[in-house]
Design a protein around this motif. Structure first.
Motif, PDB file in Angstrom:
ATOM      1  N   ASP A  35     -19.378  49.354  20.038  1.00  0.00           N
ATOM      2  CA  ASP A  35     -20.472  49.543  21.055  1.00  0.00           C
ATOM      3  C   ASP A  35     -20.194  48.921  22.312  1.00  0.00           C
ATOM      4  N   THR A  36     -18.871  49.069  22.833  1.00  0.00           N
ATOM      5  CA  THR A  36     -18.342  48.693  24.000  1.00  0.00           C
ATOM      6  C   THR A  36     -17.659  49.761  24.969  1.00  0.00           C
ATOM      7  N   GLN A  37     -17.657  49.931  26.006  1.00  0.00           N
ATOM      8  CA  GLN A  37     -16.768  50.927  27.021  1.00  0.00           C
ATOM      9  C   GLN A  37     -15.873  50.195  27.681  1.00  0.00           C
ATOM     10  N   PHE A  38     -14.476  51.062  27.560  1.00  0.00           N
ATOM     11  CA  PHE A  38     -13.490  50.633  28.490  1.00  0.00           C
ATOM     12  C   PHE A  38     -13.011  51.735  29.407  1.00  0.00           C
ATOM     13  N   SER A  39     -12.724  51.647  30.517  1.00  0.00           N
ATOM     14  CA  SER A  39     -12.145  52.698  31.185  1.00  0.00           C
ATOM     15  C   SER A  39     -10.977  52.194  32.017  1.00  0.00           C
ATOM     16  N   THR A  40      -9.988  53.310  32.442  1.00  0.00           N
ATOM     17  CA  THR A  40      -8.732  52.967  33.448  1.00  0.00           C
ATOM     18  C   THR A  40      -8.939  54.155  34.078  1.00  0.00           C
ATOM     19  N   VAL A  41      -8.600  54.432  35.445  1.00  0.00           N
ATOM     20  CA  VAL A  41      -8.735  55.507  36.241  1.00  0.00           C
ATOM     21  C   VAL A  41      -7.091  55.722  36.294  1.00  0.00           C
ATOM     22  N   GLU A  42      -6.407  54.621  36.731  1.00  0.00           N
ATOM     23  CA  GLU A  42      -5.166  54.971  37.034  1.00  0.00           C
ATOM     24  C   GLU A  42      -4.175  54.770  35.319  1.00  0.00           C
ATOM     25  N   ARG A  43      -2.961  54.762  35.589  1.00  0.00           N
ATOM     26  CA  ARG A  43      -1.954  54.641  34.401  1.00  0.00           C
ATOM     27  C   ARG A  43      -2.356  53.264  33.534  1.00  0.00           C
ATOM     28  N   LEU A  44      -2.441  53.581  32.163  1.00  0.00           N
ATOM     29  CA  LEU A  44      -2.559  52.247  31.390  1.00  0.00           C
ATOM     30  C   LEU A  44      -1.335  52.097  30.713  1.00  0.00           C
ATOM     31  N   ASP A  45      -0.867  50.811  30.872  1.00  0.00           N
ATOM     32  CA  ASP A  45       0.567  50.544  30.414  1.00  0.00           C
ATOM     33  C   ASP A  45       0.419  49.225  29.457  1.00  0.00           C
ATOM     34  N   ASN A  46       0.666  49.526  28.137  1.00  0.00           N
ATOM     35  CA  ASN A  46       0.535  48.461  27.313  1.00  0.00           C
ATOM     36  C   ASN A  46       1.968  47.618  26.955  1.00  0.00           C
ATOM     37  N   LEU A  47       2.191  46.569  27.596  1.00  0.00           N
ATOM     38  CA  LEU A  47       3.573  46.035  27.416  1.00  0.00           C
ATOM     39  C   LEU A  47       4.030  45.642  26.197  1.00  0.00           C
ATOM     40  N   SER A  48       5.409  45.325  26.102  1.00  0.00           N
ATOM     41  CA  SER A  48       5.803  45.043  24.679  1.00  0.00           C
ATOM     42  C   SER A  48       5.273  43.755  23.946  1.00  0.00           C
ATOM     43  N   THR A  49       4.709  43.083  24.950  1.00  0.00           N
ATOM     44  CA  THR A  49       3.966  41.674  24.578  1.00  0.00           C
ATOM     45  C   THR A  49       2.476  41.809  24.553  1.00  0.00           C
ATOM     46  N   GLY A  50       1.968  43.021  24.833  1.00  0.00           N
ATOM     47  CA  GLY A  50       0.507  43.533  24.801  1.00  0.00           C
ATOM     48  C   GLY A  50       0.135  44.015  23.364  1.00  0.00           C
ATOM     49  N   PHE A  52      -3.491  45.797  21.887  1.00  0.00           N
ATOM     50  CA  PHE A  52      -4.755  46.515  22.479  1.00  0.00           C
ATOM     51  C   PHE A  52      -5.373  47.018  21.241  1.00  0.00           C
ATOM     52  N   TYR A  53      -6.439  46.450  21.137  1.00  0.00           N
ATOM     53  CA  TYR A  53      -7.142  46.954  19.857  1.00  0.00           C
ATOM     54  C   TYR A  53      -8.590  47.539  20.271  1.00  0.00           C
ATOM     55  N   ASN A  54      -8.818  48.915  20.009  1.00  0.00           N
ATOM     56  CA  ASN A  54     -10.222  49.391  20.315  1.00  0.00           C
ATOM     57  C   ASN A  54     -10.955  50.065  19.090  1.00  0.00           C
ATOM     58  N   ASP A  55     -12.209  49.255  19.111  1.00  0.00           N
ATOM     59  CA  ASP A  55     -13.014  49.549  18.202  1.00  0.00           C
ATOM     60  C   ASP A  55     -14.445  49.855  18.815  1.00  0.00           C
ATOM     61  N   GLY A  56     -14.223  50.203  20.163  1.00  0.00           N
ATOM     62  CA  GLY A  56     -15.389  51.029  20.968  1.00  0.00           C
ATOM     63  C   GLY A  56     -15.105  52.173  21.615  1.00  0.00           C
ATOM     64  N   ASP A  57     -15.213  52.236  22.781  1.00  0.00           N
ATOM     65  CA  ASP A  57     -15.134  53.625  23.382  1.00  0.00           C
ATOM     66  C   ASP A  57     -14.054  53.634  24.637  1.00  0.00           C
ATOM     67  N   ALA A  58     -12.836  53.951  24.532  1.00  0.00           N
ATOM     68  CA  ALA A  58     -11.677  53.736  25.570  1.00  0.00           C
ATOM     69  C   ALA A  58     -11.641  54.864  26.445  1.00  0.00           C
ATOM     70  N   PHE A  59     -11.883  55.115  27.742  1.00  0.00           N
ATOM     71  CA  PHE A  59     -11.658  56.415  28.628  1.00  0.00           C
ATOM     72  C   PHE A  59     -10.231  56.106  29.292  1.00  0.00           C
ATOM     73  N   ILE A  60      -9.470  57.131  29.118  1.00  0.00           N
ATOM     74  CA  ILE A  60      -8.075  57.132  29.817  1.00  0.00           C
ATOM     75  C   ILE A  60      -8.051  58.251  30.594  1.00  0.00           C
ATOM     76  N   TYR A  61      -8.054  58.072  31.925  1.00  0.00           N
ATOM     77  CA  TYR A  61      -7.987  58.932  32.893  1.00  0.00           C
ATOM     78  C   TYR A  61      -6.741  59.233  33.319  1.00  0.00           C
ATOM     79  N   SER A  62      -5.699  58.775  33.086  1.00  0.00           N
ATOM     80  CA  SER A  62      -4.359  58.947  33.539  1.00  0.00           C
ATOM     81  C   SER A  62      -3.187  58.986  32.620  1.00  0.00           C
ATOM     82  N   HIS A  63      -2.000  58.413  32.932  1.00  0.00           N
ATOM     83  CA  HIS A  63      -1.002  58.339  31.828  1.00  0.00           C
ATOM     84  C   HIS A  63      -1.141  57.316  30.967  1.00  0.00           C
ATOM     85  N   PHE A  64      -0.589  57.371  29.917  1.00  0.00           N
ATOM     86  CA  PHE A  64      -0.796  56.261  28.726  1.00  0.00           C
ATOM     87  C   PHE A  64       0.544  55.713  28.213  1.00  0.00           C
ATOM     88  N   ASN A  65       0.793  54.673  28.392  1.00  0.00           N
ATOM     89  CA  ASN A  65       2.096  54.279  27.433  1.00  0.00           C
ATOM     90  C   ASN A  65       1.937  53.005  26.942  1.00  0.00           C
TER      91      ASN A  65
END
Length: 201
Positions: A35-50, A52-65
């Motif tokens: 029941d939580t929203q997350f959004s990113t307008v620019e590139r999303l980069d999840n690094l090797s140390t990152g 990222f767990y999504n149980d909500g609503d994630a909006f990705i508006y650009s590149h995704f890595n």
């Protein structure tokens, strides 16, 4: 007075330069709860140390890595790829998604998949062809995974894997044509079948 103006101009230039090169970078733990929203307008980069767990609503508006951990805990997460230009979906590590939504009308095949995407829930091919054939990506559907709104305008152009022991209709096509193929229920729960359509003689 001149000193204050000069400082103001430098700060504005720094902010303008930062905005041009903006991106969302995760090097720690990022959790989108139910029941939580997350959004990113620019590139999303999840690094090797990152992580990222999504149980909500994630909006990705650009590149995704994804070069780290990208997963979910509950079967509630929805990842929306929505763009107004081509979106590169890349990464060295597998991205485990629950539900996924594709919507991009900027080109016939705006989603360029070079990473590994594994889908556990429902994949909504709303608009835009997902091209992993020309970019070397991998798309895998798990047991109970489904797809909706698949059409000539939105499907996977390239190979699709199906893991599990349930019957499945592949959301595949080529050359701008959706030409599904299906398998009956395999006997083995760890069975892995790949489906791909070739629009050629």
């Amino acid at each position: 007075m001149m000193k204050k103006i000069y400082l103001y101009i430098n700060v504005c230039m720094l902010l303008a330069f930062s905005a041009v090169n903006a991106q969302t970078v995760n090097e720690g733990v990022l959790y989108v709860s139910e029941d939580t929203q997350f959004s990113t307008v620019e590139r999303l980069d999840n690094l090797s140390t990152g992580s990222f767990y999504n149980d909500g609503d994630a909006f990705i508006y650009s590149h995704f890595n994804n070069d780290g951990i990208l997963d979910f805990y509950q079967n509630t997460g929805l990842t929306r790829f929505i763009g107004s230009s081509n979106q590169l979906l890349s990464g060295l590590e597998t991205s485990y998604l629950n539900d996924v939504y594709f919507n991009n009308t900027s080109a016939i095949a705006p989603f360029q998949v070079s990473g590994h995407i594994h889908i556990n829930g429902e994949s909504d091919f709303y608009e835009g062809i997902v091209d992993n054939d020309n970019f070397g990506g991998e798309i895998t559907f798990y047991n109970n995974a489904t797809h909706i709104n698949t059409s000539d305008y939105s499907h996977v152009d390239g190979p699709v894997n199906k893991l599990g022991n349930q019957e499945f209709i592949y959301p595949i096509g080529d050359g701008g044509y959706y030409r599904f193929a299906g398998i009956s229920a395999p006997g083995n729960v760890s069975a892995l079948f790949e489906g791909k359509f070739y629009f050629e003689n």
